[in-house]
Design a protein around this motif. Structure first.
Motif, PDB file in Angstrom:
ATOM      1  N   ASN A 142      14.899  -3.098   1.588  1.00 65.61           N
ATOM      2  CA  ASN A 142      15.446  -2.022   2.669  1.00 65.61           C
ATOM      3  C   ASN A 142      15.463  -0.823   1.996  1.00 65.61           C
ATOM      4  OD1 ASN A 142      16.920  -3.751   4.812  1.00 65.61           O
ATOM      5  ND2 ASN A 142      17.866  -4.497   2.960  1.00 65.61           N
ATOM      6  N   GLY A 143      15.412   0.512   2.630  1.00 64.78           N
ATOM      7  CA  GLY A 143      15.122   1.873   2.061  1.00 64.78           C
ATOM      8  C   GLY A 143      16.483   2.221   1.511  1.00 64.78           C
ATOM      9  N   VAL A 144      17.522   2.198   2.417  1.00 65.22           N
ATOM     10  CA  VAL A 144      18.900   2.698   2.054  1.00 65.22           C
ATOM     11  C   VAL A 144      19.812   1.448   2.800  1.00 65.22           C
ATOM     12  CG1 VAL A 144      20.646   4.418   2.129  1.00 65.22           C
ATOM     13  CG2 VAL A 144      18.392   5.078   2.038  1.00 65.22           C
ATOM     14  N   SER A 145      20.621   0.991   1.947  1.00 60.05           N
ATOM     15  CA  SER A 145      21.528  -0.264   2.639  1.00 60.05           C
ATOM     16  C   SER A 145      22.876   0.164   2.086  1.00 60.05           C
ATOM     17  CB  SER A 145      21.304  -1.370   1.997  1.00 60.05           C
ATOM     18  OG  SER A 145      22.355  -2.432   2.412  1.00 60.05           O
ATOM     19  N   LEU A 146      23.991   0.475   3.185  1.00 58.29           N
ATOM     20  CA  LEU A 146      25.198   0.584   2.851  1.00 58.29           C
ATOM     21  C   LEU A 146      26.182  -0.672   3.530  1.00 58.29           C
ATOM     22  CD1 LEU A 146      24.033   3.368   4.478  1.00 58.29           C
ATOM     23  CD2 LEU A 146      26.171   4.357   3.782  1.00 58.29           C
ATOM     24  N   SER A 147      26.928  -1.184   2.490  1.00 59.40           N
ATOM     25  CA  SER A 147      27.608  -2.601   2.850  1.00 59.40           C
ATOM     26  C   SER A 147      28.738  -2.764   1.987  1.00 59.40           C
ATOM     27  CB  SER A 147      26.619  -3.735   2.436  1.00 59.40           C
ATOM     28  OG  SER A 147      27.411  -4.841   2.798  1.00 59.40           O
ATOM     29  N   ILE A 161      11.635   8.065   4.883  1.00 57.92           N
ATOM     30  CA  ILE A 161      11.936   6.778   4.427  1.00 57.92           C
ATOM     31  C   ILE A 161      10.939   5.917   5.228  1.00 57.92           C
ATOM     32  CG2 ILE A 161      13.734   4.878   4.675  1.00 57.92           C
ATOM     33  CD1 ILE A 161      15.767   7.306   4.780  1.00 57.92           C
ATOM     34  N   TYR A 162      10.091   5.167   4.625  1.00 60.61           N
ATOM     35  CA  TYR A 162       8.827   4.540   5.449  1.00 60.61           C
ATOM     36  C   TYR A 162       8.445   3.277   4.544  1.00 60.61           C
ATOM     37  CZ  TYR A 162       5.544   6.548   1.931  1.00 60.61           C
ATOM     38  OH  TYR A 162       4.673   6.694   0.784  1.00 60.61           O
ATOM     39  N   ASN A 163       7.908   2.544   5.342  1.00 55.59           N
ATOM     40  CA  ASN A 163       7.078   1.028   4.831  1.00 55.59           C
ATOM     41  C   ASN A 163       8.215   0.276   4.228  1.00 55.59           C
ATOM     42  OD1 ASN A 163       4.608   1.785   5.970  1.00 55.59           O
ATOM     43  ND2 ASN A 163       3.479   2.154   4.252  1.00 55.59           N
ATOM     44  N   ASN A 164       9.355   0.271   4.300  1.00 51.14           N
ATOM     45  CA  ASN A 164      10.230  -0.745   3.626  1.00 51.14           C
ATOM     46  C   ASN A 164      10.311  -1.825   4.284  1.00 51.14           C
ATOM     47  OD1 ASN A 164      11.650   0.894   1.481  1.00 51.14           O
ATOM     48  ND2 ASN A 164      11.773   2.280   3.463  1.00 51.14           N
ATOM     49  N   THR A 165      10.461  -3.128   3.678  1.00 53.95           N
ATOM     50  CA  THR A 165      10.050  -4.378   4.265  1.00 53.95           C
ATOM     51  C   THR A 165      10.796  -4.595   5.402  1.00 53.95           C
ATOM     52  OG1 THR A 165       9.412  -5.232   2.052  1.00 53.95           O
ATOM     53  CG2 THR A 165       9.710  -6.884   3.856  1.00 53.95           C
ATOM     54  N   ILE A 166      12.293  -4.336   5.360  1.00 56.21           N
ATOM     55  CA  ILE A 166      13.177  -4.958   6.559  1.00 56.21           C
ATOM     56  C   ILE A 166      13.592  -3.732   7.084  1.00 56.21           C
ATOM     57  CG2 ILE A 166      15.239  -6.430   7.103  1.00 56.21           C
ATOM     58  CD1 ILE A 166      14.858  -7.616   4.790  1.00 56.21           C
ATOM     59  N   TYR A 167      14.389  -3.237   6.487  1.00 51.47           N
ATOM     60  CA  TYR A 167      15.034  -1.843   7.499  1.00 51.47           C
ATOM     61  C   TYR A 167      14.790  -0.559   6.566  1.00 51.47           C
ATOM     62  CZ  TYR A 167      17.707  -5.255  10.048  1.00 51.47           C
ATOM     63  OH  TYR A 167      18.233  -6.470  10.966  1.00 51.47           O
ATOM     64  N   GLY A 168      14.573   0.350   7.203  1.00 49.29           N
ATOM     65  CA  GLY A 168      14.649   1.957   6.634  1.00 49.29           C
ATOM     66  C   GLY A 168      16.087   2.382   6.184  1.00 49.29           C
TER      67      GLY A 168
END
Length: 249
Positions: A142-147, A161-168
């Protein structure tokens, strides 16, 4: 203030040390990608910031080639990461937890999560009022993940924010008041954004600086002044810019 300079005959120096900063108000400054932090030890993250008001700038930062460690871990307040290249991390590129008002500026974060688990930037529990601005974030899980709990009032702006496998950008349940604003370019991810949080604002992508303007500005900062014709820095800058623009078309 601590200044690091390359001493290798090729113009690049690789340090295999792992750095833990426990002294507040410290500034650690390098010259750009010619000063590289690549440890061989898998016991801890490459660079840990445990104090307040710390500034890190001008480094290439990776992890050991095995294990699951993060490149940078931040748990102090008012931390600034800028003008650096975070690449090939086994875990997260930049991991934030128990931090307020951290800033990640003009930094490239790519190819993180090589162990199968990891994001470009991961904002975990008790991360508040942090800012990601003018960054290039690509080729991560994921590009940026908030959790996590008490993850609130964080801003992502003016970044590619590009070409990340799951989420941007992924905003998890319980995360509140996230702002994705300021004309980001979020493209060619498997899914560009997902919002399961509360009071999230994701601005439509229109106008503002172009992708090429942002990429050019970020790489100029990361490579610093080493961009004269024929230099390694200039060659790297030109190559990376072409690759970036080709990937987001």
């Amino acid at each position: 203030v601590i200044f690091c300079r390359p001493t290798g005959s090729s113009g690049e120096t690789i340090s295999t040390e792992q750095i833990s900063i426990t002294k507040s108000n410290l500034k650690l400054r390098g010259p750009g990608v010619s000063m590289q932090l690549i440890p061989s030890d898998t016991s801890v993250a490459t660079l840990r910031v445990l104090a307040n008001n710390v500034e890190i700038s001008g480094f290439y930062i990776s992890t050991a080639s095995s294990g699951t460690r993060n490149a940078i871990e931040i748990s102090g307040d008012n931390v600034l990461i800028r003008d650096s290249w975070v690449n090939n991390a086994r875990g997260h590129g930049i991991y934030l937890s128990s931090t307020a008002r951290s800033r990640i500026l003009t930094t490239v974060i790519e190819n993180c999560g090589l162990s199968g688990t990891g994001n470009g930037i991961f904002m975990d529990t008790d991360t508040t009022q942090s800012l990601v601005s003018r960054c290039i974030i690509s080729e991560n899980i994921n590009g940026v993940s908030l959790s996590g709990t008490n993850v609130e009032n964080n801003i992502i702006e003016n970044s590619i924010i590009y070409n990340n496998t799951i989420y941007g950008v992924t905003v998890g349940s319980g995360v509140s008041q996230t702002m994705v604003r300021g004309q980001n370019t979020i493209v060619n991810n498997s899914t560009n954004t997902i919002d399961s949080g509360t009071n999230t604002f994701i601005e439509s992508q229109a106008g503002g600086a172009s992708a090429s303007d942002i990429a050019d500005a970020v790489w100029d900062e990361v490579i610093s002044s080493h961009t004269t014709s024929g230099s390694t820095g200039r060659t790297l800058k030109d190559t990376k810019l072409k690759a970036t623009l080709a990937s987001i078309k």
